[in-house]
Enzyme design. Structure first.
Site, PDB file in Angstrom:
ATOM      1  N   GLN A   1      13.563  37.680 -17.924  1.00  0.00           N
ATOM      2  CA  GLN A   1      13.514  36.409 -17.201  1.00  0.00           C
ATOM      3  C   GLN A   1      14.164  36.440 -15.816  1.00  0.00           C
ATOM      4  OE1 GLN A   1      13.835  34.034 -21.439  1.00  0.00           O
ATOM      5  NE2 GLN A   1      14.248  32.831 -19.629  1.00  0.00           N
TER       6      GLN A   1
ATOM      7  N   CYS B   1      10.595  26.974 -20.140  1.00  0.00           N
ATOM      8  CA  CYS B   1       9.712  27.818 -19.315  1.00  0.00           C
ATOM      9  C   CYS B   1       9.109  29.008 -20.080  1.00  0.00           C
ATOM     10  CB  CYS B   1      10.469  28.307 -18.090  1.00  0.00           C
ATOM     11  SG  CYS B   1      12.122  28.906 -18.452  1.00  0.00           S
TER      12      CYS B   1
ATOM     13  N   SER C   1      23.799  13.061  -2.449  1.00  0.00           N
ATOM     14  CA  SER C   1      22.598  13.343  -1.655  1.00  0.00           C
ATOM     15  C   SER C   1      21.895  12.076  -1.136  1.00  0.00           C
ATOM     16  CB  SER C   1      21.594  14.136  -2.495  1.00  0.00           C
ATOM     17  OG  SER C   1      22.176  15.316  -2.953  1.00  0.00           O
TER      18      SER C   1
ATOM     19  N   VAL D   1      13.924  23.095  -9.185  1.00  0.00           N
ATOM     20  CA  VAL D   1      12.659  22.672  -9.814  1.00  0.00           C
ATOM     21  C   VAL D   1      12.100  21.438  -9.097  1.00  0.00           C
ATOM     22  CG1 VAL D   1      11.596  21.777 -11.933  1.00  0.00           C
ATOM     23  CG2 VAL D   1      13.232  23.656 -12.072  1.00  0.00           C
TER      24      VAL D   1
ATOM     25  N   GLY E   1      15.428  30.875 -12.975  1.00  0.00           N
ATOM     26  CA  GLY E   1      15.534  29.975 -14.127  1.00  0.00           C
ATOM     27  C   GLY E   1      16.926  29.398 -14.302  1.00  0.00           C
TER      28      GLY E   1
ATOM     29  N   HIS F   1       8.887  34.891 -15.025  1.00  0.00           N
ATOM     30  CA  HIS F   1       9.343  35.474 -16.293  1.00  0.00           C
ATOM     31  C   HIS F   1       8.232  36.371 -16.845  1.00  0.00           C
ATOM     32  CE1 HIS F   1      12.605  32.769 -16.093  1.00  0.00           C
ATOM     33  NE2 HIS F   1      12.280  31.894 -17.032  1.00  0.00           N
TER      34      HIS F   1
ATOM     35  N   ARG G   1      17.955  38.271 -19.326  1.00  0.00           N
ATOM     36  CA  ARG G   1      17.924  37.985 -17.882  1.00  0.00           C
ATOM     37  C   ARG G   1      17.875  39.294 -17.119  1.00  0.00           C
ATOM     38  NH1 ARG G   1      16.732  33.134 -16.303  1.00  0.00           N
ATOM     39  NH2 ARG G   1      18.362  32.210 -17.564  1.00  0.00           N
TER      40      ARG G   1
ATOM     41  N   THR H   1      16.360  17.285  -4.961  1.00  0.00           N
ATOM     42  CA  THR H   1      17.024  18.271  -4.097  1.00  0.00           C
ATOM     43  C   THR H   1      17.267  19.593  -4.830  1.00  0.00           C
ATOM     44  OG1 THR H   1      19.122  17.298  -4.786  1.00  0.00           O
ATOM     45  CG2 THR H   1      18.230  16.537  -2.687  1.00  0.00           C
ATOM     46  N   GLY H   2      16.948  19.657  -6.106  1.00  0.00           N
ATOM     47  CA  GLY H   2      17.195  20.867  -6.908  1.00  0.00           C
ATOM     48  C   GLY H   2      16.057  21.879  -6.800  1.00  0.00           C
TER      49      GLY H   2
HETATM   50  P1  A2P Z   1      22.208  16.776  -6.086  1.00  0.00           P
HETATM   51  O1  A2P Z   1      21.539  17.788  -5.211  1.00  0.00           O
HETATM   52  O2  A2P Z   1      22.522  15.515  -5.351  1.00  0.00           O
HETATM   53  O3  A2P Z   1      23.365  17.327  -6.872  1.00  0.00           O
HETATM   54  P2  A2P Z   1      19.609  22.203  -9.873  1.00  0.00           P
HETATM   55  O4  A2P Z   1      19.297  22.267 -11.341  1.00  0.00           O
HETATM   56  O5  A2P Z   1      18.725  23.077  -9.040  1.00  0.00           O
HETATM   57  O6  A2P Z   1      21.062  22.362  -9.591  1.00  0.00           O
HETATM   58  O7  A2P Z   1      19.240  20.669  -9.438  1.00  0.00           O
HETATM   59  C1  A2P Z   1      19.724  19.547 -10.110  1.00  0.00           C
HETATM   60  C2  A2P Z   1      19.130  18.304  -9.471  1.00  0.00           C
HETATM   61  O8  A2P Z   1      19.550  17.163 -10.240  1.00  0.00           O
HETATM   62  C3  A2P Z   1      19.624  18.051  -8.067  1.00  0.00           C
HETATM   63  O9  A2P Z   1      18.603  17.436  -7.318  1.00  0.00           O
HETATM   64  C4  A2P Z   1      20.789  17.099  -8.304  1.00  0.00           C
HETATM   65  O10 A2P Z   1      21.102  16.297  -7.176  1.00  0.00           O
HETATM   66  C5  A2P Z   1      20.207  16.243  -9.389  1.00  0.00           C
HETATM   67  N1  A2P Z   1      21.241  15.538 -10.142  1.00  0.00           N
HETATM   68  C6  A2P Z   1      22.287  16.067 -10.821  1.00  0.00           C
HETATM   69  N2  A2P Z   1      23.017  15.093 -11.403  1.00  0.00           N
HETATM   70  C7  A2P Z   1      22.433  13.910 -11.088  1.00  0.00           C
HETATM   71  C8  A2P Z   1      22.706  12.534 -11.377  1.00  0.00           C
HETATM   72  N3  A2P Z   1      23.754  12.172 -12.132  1.00  0.00           N
HETATM   73  N4  A2P Z   1      21.874  11.597 -10.868  1.00  0.00           N
HETATM   74  C9  A2P Z   1      20.807  11.964 -10.108  1.00  0.00           C
HETATM   75  N5  A2P Z   1      20.501  13.227  -9.798  1.00  0.00           N
HETATM   76  C10 A2P Z   1      21.291  14.202 -10.276  1.00  0.00           C
END
Ligand code: A2P
Length: 330
Positions: A153, A126, A38, A12, A157, A235, A228, A9-10
């Site tokens: 950058q 990166c 999530s 990257v 990022g 970048h 930045r 869901t993040g």
């Molecule tokens: P979530 O969306 O549920 O918080 P970004 O770096 O763009 O913030 O994304 C971080 C990603 O890592 C997201 O998908 C986040 O999920 C996931 N994440 C963060 N902590 C955990 C964890 N403890 N277990 C699984 N996924 C995680």
């Protein structure tokens, strides 16, 4: 081929899914993983819905490969658990990069180091990835003595919050999300990540150490200033390279043009040079402004641009998985 995307869901993770889809990666099962909040959310892959699961469920499903981009501490805790279950982890965080027992891989540069025993493989920083893609063929031909790099950058990022901060500031909203200690729009911040005792930032030290590890040559001297800027899409880097041997600028351009993964954009008569706006959503590294440093013998200046979420993160991770598959290392 069962593939887990951890951090699906993040910022990257989302690009990882897009790259897997675009490159038609031969997967038979997709396991999107994120934090507890999530779980149950739906993500779409190749037009089909997939439900997000938690770490424990994903490990029990024994994926062949897990592409990790969920932060350093998550990776330290969970990557070994996936590895124990027989999964090959390709990790985008900095958790394992400098661990001497782990490989730090940019496929164009050092994929040959990989073996079937590598169960946790690190994806480099990166800014380092895009630079070493250009440095490797030059080192092979002219032997690099020293590199001086300054980066420009993209806010992407830093993650979603940073993009939100810049967009808010652009609309005059100043009490919203703050990913940086200062305003980023209409500004330049000469700090990426935290400061270390020597006065360099962690990002600068990553570029220095990771470059040597990936190139497999501790004799290369590197110094970096990472900055930045209020830009999205990629970048940029101004890179000054001193060689042991002399070179011909036309040969350097030719070498860059022929190197897989690089697109040479160097035609100053037509104002052609790489820019993040053009590198956005591309998988290649763009090189231009190649010219002799007239203040030093055997020294070159060049400008390198790449999409930091693509070649700088997601694409590089997927390319590692493609290599492992092609060489039957998974
Ligand atoms: P979530 O969306 O549920 O918080 P970004 O770096 O763009 O913030 O994304 C971080 C990603 O890592 C997201 O998908 C986040 O999920 C996931 N994440 C963060 N902590 C955990 C964890 N403890 N277990 C699984 N996924 C995680």
């Amino acid at each position: 081929m069962k593939i887990a995307v951890v951090g699906a869901t993040g910022l990257v993770g989302t690009v990882m899914l897009k790259v897997l889809e675009e490159r038609n990666f031969p997967l038979t099962e997709l396991i999107p993983v994120a934090s507890e909040k999530s779980v149950g959310k739906e993500i779409t892959f190749k037009g089909k819905p997939f439900k997000v699961v938690n770490m424990e469920t994903a490990i029990a499903m024994k994926p062949d490969v897990a592409l990790f981009s969920a932060g350093g501490s998550t990776s330290l805790k969970y990557a070994p658990l996936f590895a124990e279950a027989g999964t090959t982890v390709i990790d985008n965080s900095s958790a394992w990069r400098m661990d001497p027992s782990k490989k730090l891989i940019v496929p164009e540069v050092n994929a040959y180091e990989l073996s079937i025993d590598d169960k946790i493989i690190a994806n480099p920083n990166c800014s380092t990835i895009q630079m070493v893609v250009a440095l490797k063929p030059l080192h092979d031909k002219y032997r690099i003595k020293r590199v001086v790099v300054s980066t420009y950058q993209s806010v992407t990022g830093t993650g979603v919050k940073a993009v939100e901060q810049m967009m808010n500031e652009r609309q005059g909203i100043t009490d919203g999300a703050m990913a940086y200690p200062y305003q980023i729009d209409l500004n330049v911040i000469p700090q990426i990540d935290v400061f270390e005792a020597n006065g360099y930032t962690k990002e600068e030290m990553k570029m220095i150490k990771e470059t040597r590890k990936i190139m497999g040559d501790e004799s290369i001297r590197v110094t970096a200033t990472t900055v930045r800027i209020p830009v999205m899409g990629g970048h940029s880097e101004s890179v000054n390279i001193e060689f042991e041997n002399d070179f011909d600028v036309a040969d350097v351009k030719d070498l860059m043009a022929k190197t897989p993964g690089i697109i040479l954009e160097d035609d100053i008569d037509n104002l052609k040079y790489p820019m993040p706006k053009d590198a956005h959503e591309k998988d290649e590294v763009f090189v231009g402004r190649i010219r002799r440093d007239e203040s030093m013998p055997n020294t070159l200046n060049m400008w390198i641009v790449a999409d930091n979420l693509r070649k700088g993160a997601a694409t590089n991770a997927v390319q590692i998985a493609e290599f492992l598959l092609q060489k039957e290392l998974i």
